[in-house]
Scaffold this motif. Structure first.
Motif, PDB file in Angstrom:
ATOM      1  N   GLU A  51      -8.618 -44.983   1.196  1.00  0.00           N
ATOM      2  CA  GLU A  51      -8.202 -45.685   2.411  1.00  0.00           C
ATOM      3  C   GLU A  51      -9.047 -46.934   2.638  1.00  0.00           C
ATOM      4  OE1 GLU A  51      -6.498 -42.099   5.217  1.00  0.00           O
ATOM      5  OE2 GLU A  51      -8.673 -42.266   4.935  1.00  0.00           O
ATOM      6  N   LEU A  52     -10.351 -46.824   2.392  1.00  0.00           N
ATOM      7  CA  LEU A  52     -11.229 -47.985   2.528  1.00  0.00           C
ATOM      8  C   LEU A  52     -10.822 -49.094   1.563  1.00  0.00           C
ATOM      9  CD1 LEU A  52     -14.636 -46.115   2.876  1.00  0.00           C
ATOM     10  CD2 LEU A  52     -13.640 -47.627   4.604  1.00  0.00           C
ATOM     11  N   ASP A  53     -10.469 -48.715   0.346  1.00  0.00           N
ATOM     12  CA  ASP A  53     -10.021 -49.692  -0.647  1.00  0.00           C
ATOM     13  C   ASP A  53      -8.740 -50.385  -0.187  1.00  0.00           C
ATOM     14  OD1 ASP A  53     -10.148 -50.977  -3.267  1.00  0.00           O
ATOM     15  OD2 ASP A  53      -8.398 -49.754  -3.763  1.00  0.00           O
ATOM     16  N   ARG A  54      -7.799 -49.620   0.370  1.00  0.00           N
ATOM     17  CA  ARG A  54      -6.546 -50.200   0.865  1.00  0.00           C
ATOM     18  C   ARG A  54      -6.808 -51.175   2.001  1.00  0.00           C
ATOM     19  NH1 ARG A  54      -3.110 -45.236   2.522  1.00  0.00           N
ATOM     20  NH2 ARG A  54      -1.878 -46.874   3.534  1.00  0.00           N
ATOM     21  N   VAL A  55      -7.698 -50.795   2.930  1.00  0.00           N
ATOM     22  CA  VAL A  55      -8.034 -51.672   4.050  1.00  0.00           C
ATOM     23  C   VAL A  55      -8.648 -52.978   3.538  1.00  0.00           C
ATOM     24  CG1 VAL A  55      -9.579 -51.960   6.028  1.00  0.00           C
ATOM     25  CG2 VAL A  55      -8.303 -49.839   5.749  1.00  0.00           C
ATOM     26  N   CYS A  56      -9.622 -52.857   2.627  1.00  0.00           N
ATOM     27  CA  CYS A  56     -10.290 -54.048   2.091  1.00  0.00           C
ATOM     28  C   CYS A  56      -9.311 -54.955   1.358  1.00  0.00           C
ATOM     29  CB  CYS A  56     -11.433 -53.631   1.163  1.00  0.00           C
ATOM     30  SG  CYS A  56     -12.829 -52.865   2.010  1.00  0.00           S
ATOM     31  N   ASN A  57      -8.433 -54.371   0.558  1.00  0.00           N
ATOM     32  CA  ASN A  57      -7.468 -55.167  -0.186  1.00  0.00           C
ATOM     33  C   ASN A  57      -6.494 -55.877   0.743  1.00  0.00           C
ATOM     34  OD1 ASN A  57      -7.563 -55.028  -3.287  1.00  0.00           O
ATOM     35  ND2 ASN A  57      -8.029 -52.933  -2.692  1.00  0.00           N
ATOM     36  N   THR A  58      -6.122 -55.225   1.841  1.00  0.00           N
ATOM     37  CA  THR A  58      -5.251 -55.877   2.821  1.00  0.00           C
ATOM     38  C   THR A  58      -5.934 -57.092   3.427  1.00  0.00           C
ATOM     39  OG1 THR A  58      -4.150 -53.781   3.345  1.00  0.00           O
ATOM     40  CG2 THR A  58      -3.968 -55.544   4.972  1.00  0.00           C
ATOM     41  N   PHE A  59      -7.231 -56.946   3.760  1.00  0.00           N
ATOM     42  CA  PHE A  59      -7.966 -58.072   4.319  1.00  0.00           C
ATOM     43  C   PHE A  59      -8.137 -59.193   3.296  1.00  0.00           C
ATOM     44  CE2 PHE A  59      -9.129 -55.287   7.838  1.00  0.00           C
ATOM     45  CZ  PHE A  59      -9.175 -56.176   8.895  1.00  0.00           C
ATOM     46  N   ILE A  60      -8.345 -58.843   2.040  1.00  0.00           N
ATOM     47  CA  ILE A  60      -8.446 -59.865   0.990  1.00  0.00           C
ATOM     48  C   ILE A  60      -7.146 -60.652   0.902  1.00  0.00           C
ATOM     49  CG2 ILE A  60      -8.686 -60.253  -1.503  1.00  0.00           C
ATOM     50  CD1 ILE A  60     -10.567 -57.787  -1.529  1.00  0.00           C
ATOM     51  N   GLU A  61      -6.013 -59.952   0.979  1.00  0.00           N
ATOM     52  CA  GLU A  61      -4.706 -60.616   0.950  1.00  0.00           C
ATOM     53  C   GLU A  61      -4.526 -61.540   2.148  1.00  0.00           C
ATOM     54  OE1 GLU A  61      -1.908 -57.456   0.750  1.00  0.00           O
ATOM     55  OE2 GLU A  61      -2.442 -56.890  -1.312  1.00  0.00           O
ATOM     56  N   LEU A  62      -5.212 -61.237   3.254  1.00  0.00           N
ATOM     57  CA  LEU A  62      -5.119 -62.045   4.467  1.00  0.00           C
ATOM     58  C   LEU A  62      -6.171 -63.147   4.521  1.00  0.00           C
ATOM     59  CD1 LEU A  62      -4.401 -59.185   7.028  1.00  0.00           C
ATOM     60  CD2 LEU A  62      -2.818 -60.984   6.315  1.00  0.00           C
ATOM     61  N   GLY A  63      -6.935 -63.320   3.432  1.00  0.00           N
ATOM     62  CA  GLY A  63      -7.851 -64.456   3.365  1.00  0.00           C
ATOM     63  C   GLY A  63      -9.320 -64.147   3.450  1.00  0.00           C
ATOM     64  N   VAL A  64      -9.698 -62.861   3.549  1.00  0.00           N
ATOM     65  CA  VAL A  64     -11.129 -62.525   3.556  1.00  0.00           C
ATOM     66  C   VAL A  64     -11.728 -62.789   2.176  1.00  0.00           C
ATOM     67  CG1 VAL A  64     -12.737 -60.564   3.587  1.00  0.00           C
ATOM     68  CG2 VAL A  64     -11.123 -60.884   5.463  1.00  0.00           C
ATOM     69  N   LYS A  65     -12.834 -63.523   2.143  1.00  0.00           N
ATOM     70  CA  LYS A  65     -13.465 -63.926   0.887  1.00  0.00           C
ATOM     71  C   LYS A  65     -14.761 -63.167   0.591  1.00  0.00           C
ATOM     72  CE  LYS A  65     -10.414 -67.205   0.346  1.00  0.00           C
ATOM     73  NZ  LYS A  65      -9.348 -67.063  -0.690  1.00  0.00           N
ATOM     74  N   LYS A  66     -15.352 -62.593   1.625  1.00  0.00           N
ATOM     75  CA  LYS A  66     -16.643 -61.913   1.459  1.00  0.00           C
ATOM     76  C   LYS A  66     -16.584 -60.563   2.161  1.00  0.00           C
ATOM     77  CE  LYS A  66     -21.543 -62.210   2.791  1.00  0.00           C
ATOM     78  NZ  LYS A  66     -22.585 -63.063   3.413  1.00  0.00           N
ATOM     79  N   ILE A  67     -16.990 -59.523   1.465  1.00  0.00           N
ATOM     80  CA  ILE A  67     -17.048 -58.180   2.044  1.00  0.00           C
ATOM     81  C   ILE A  67     -18.463 -57.641   1.909  1.00  0.00           C
ATOM     82  CG2 ILE A  67     -16.292 -55.785   1.806  1.00  0.00           C
ATOM     83  CD1 ILE A  67     -13.566 -56.805   0.979  1.00  0.00           C
ATOM     84  N   ARG A  68     -18.997 -57.142   3.015  1.00  0.00           N
ATOM     85  CA  ARG A  68     -20.309 -56.493   3.021  1.00  0.00           C
ATOM     86  C   ARG A  68     -20.124 -55.010   3.311  1.00  0.00           C
ATOM     87  NH1 ARG A  68     -25.438 -57.784   3.142  1.00  0.00           N
ATOM     88  NH2 ARG A  68     -24.973 -60.004   3.404  1.00  0.00           N
ATOM     89  N   ILE A  69     -20.635 -54.158   2.447  1.00  0.00           N
ATOM     90  CA  ILE A  69     -20.581 -52.714   2.640  1.00  0.00           C
ATOM     91  C   ILE A  69     -21.821 -52.273   3.409  1.00  0.00           C
ATOM     92  CG2 ILE A  69     -20.451 -50.474   1.501  1.00  0.00           C
ATOM     93  CD1 ILE A  69     -17.956 -52.204   1.139  1.00  0.00           C
ATOM     94  N   THR A  70     -21.598 -51.527   4.509  1.00  0.00           N
ATOM     95  CA  THR A  70     -22.701 -51.082   5.352  1.00  0.00           C
ATOM     96  C   THR A  70     -22.519 -49.604   5.690  1.00  0.00           C
ATOM     97  OG1 THR A  70     -21.656 -51.555   7.496  1.00  0.00           O
ATOM     98  CG2 THR A  70     -22.732 -53.386   6.382  1.00  0.00           C
ATOM     99  N   GLY A  71     -23.399 -49.093   6.542  1.00  0.00           N
ATOM    100  CA  GLY A  71     -23.307 -47.720   7.027  1.00  0.00           C
ATOM    101  C   GLY A  71     -23.554 -47.709   8.511  1.00  0.00           C
ATOM    102  N   GLY A  72     -24.336 -46.739   8.972  1.00  0.00           N
ATOM    103  CA  GLY A  72     -25.258 -45.834   8.339  1.00  0.00           C
ATOM    104  C   GLY A  72     -25.952 -46.381   7.103  1.00  0.00           C
ATOM    105  N   GLU A  73     -26.223 -45.466   6.209  1.00  0.00           N
ATOM    106  CA  GLU A  73     -26.759 -45.848   4.902  1.00  0.00           C
ATOM    107  C   GLU A  73     -25.625 -45.676   3.881  1.00  0.00           C
ATOM    108  OE1 GLU A  73     -28.019 -46.941   1.562  1.00  0.00           O
ATOM    109  OE2 GLU A  73     -29.085 -47.447   3.419  1.00  0.00           O
ATOM    110  N   PRO A  74     -25.039 -46.774   3.416  1.00  0.00           N
ATOM    111  CA  PRO A  74     -23.845 -46.677   2.565  1.00  0.00           C
ATOM    112  C   PRO A  74     -24.067 -45.940   1.252  1.00  0.00           C
ATOM    113  CG  PRO A  74     -24.692 -48.929   2.616  1.00  0.00           C
ATOM    114  CD  PRO A  74     -25.405 -48.177   3.696  1.00  0.00           C
ATOM    115  N   LEU A  75     -25.291 -45.966   0.732  1.00  0.00           N
ATOM    116  CA  LEU A  75     -25.521 -45.349  -0.576  1.00  0.00           C
ATOM    117  C   LEU A  75     -25.674 -43.833  -0.513  1.00  0.00           C
ATOM    118  CD1 LEU A  75     -27.800 -47.984  -2.353  1.00  0.00           C
ATOM    119  CD2 LEU A  75     -25.309 -47.713  -2.451  1.00  0.00           C
TER     120      LEU A  75
END
Length: 253
Positions: free
Chosen positions: A46-70
């Protein structure tokens, strides 16, 4: 293209992949946190689908965060799928982390296409680190930072200024970051709800931090503007950028 009511183009997305963290920093969490049930957190697909939708809408930079994402299970799978979008709509994939897992994942992150990371680190003192984070992970964090550096990741250190706790380490942190070619950004402590700590006792305006730095180093305003709220100066002796995020003294919202 996404455009907000102020006619600003939206090209930067921060994605929190978990609310969980392996630290319990005194300015951020209570010692006994209650986290969201896992069923209420988006799956990696689901996260991948959300990110890809935003990329299609013009988002050029994505930052992964948390909590602690790792600490998120199978998180490298998400980095891999998003990394394949680099050069195909996505220009940059970055990460904010507390550094506790970098000794295990720095190489994997670099291989997915990540080139820059932000690491939260409030002290270079082992005892203070344990007091702030309520965890005894100092050596592992420092080791992970150095492994990330060796892997070729460009590093920015984020430090929350805490009165009476790390205010005597400001110059030490600037010097350490300069020696290692890291950027550093100081952050005013922010309200985070009821966490059982007297926040006003921890608050230190960044004007005081800046004054401390100017007593030893020559700094001038830097024109750098990123997608975030930081304002930067250039430190000439260490040839590094120093950022300041001031949600209280200069509200950026």
């Amino acid at each position: 293209m996404l455009i907000d009511p102020f006619q600003r183009k939206i090209s930067y997305l921060r994605v929190s992949v978990t609310d969980r963290c392996d630290f319990r920093c005194v300015y951020c969490m209570s010692e006994n946190m209650e986290f969201l049930p896992k069923k209420e957190v988006l799956s990696l697909e689901e996260l991948d689908r959300v990110c890809n939708t935003f990329i299609e809408l013009g988002v050029k930079k994505i930052r992964i965060t948390g909590g602690e994402p790792l600490v998120r299970k199978n998180k490298i799978k998400l980095f891999n799928t998003l990394g394949k979008k680099l050069g195909h709509g996505l220009e940059e994939l970055t990460l904010t982390t507390n550094g506790s897992q970098l000794d295990r994942y720095a190489k994997d992150l670099f291989n997915t296409g990540v080139r820059r990371i932000n690491i939260s680190l409030d002290t270079l003192d082992r005892k203070k680190f344990e007091k702030i984070t309520r965890k005894n992970n100092f050596d592992r964090v420092i080791n992970g930072i150095m492994i990330a550096k060796e892997e070729g990741l460009k590093i920015k250190i984020n430090t929350v200024a805490l009165k009476g706790i790390n205010d005597d380490e400001i110059l030490k942190l600037v010097n350490w970051c300069g020696e290692n070619k890291f950027s550093v950004t100081f952050i005013e402590v922010m309200p985070m709800g009821k966490i059982g700590e007297k926040r006003i006792d921890q608050y230190m305006p960044l004007s005081e931090v800046k004054n401390l730095i100017q007593k030893k180093y020559s700094i001038t305003n830097d024109p750098l503007r990123t997608a975030g709220p930081a304002r930067y100066v250039h430190c000439h002796e260490t040839d590094q950028k120093i950022g300041f995020i001031t949600p209280h003294t200069h509200n950026f919202c």
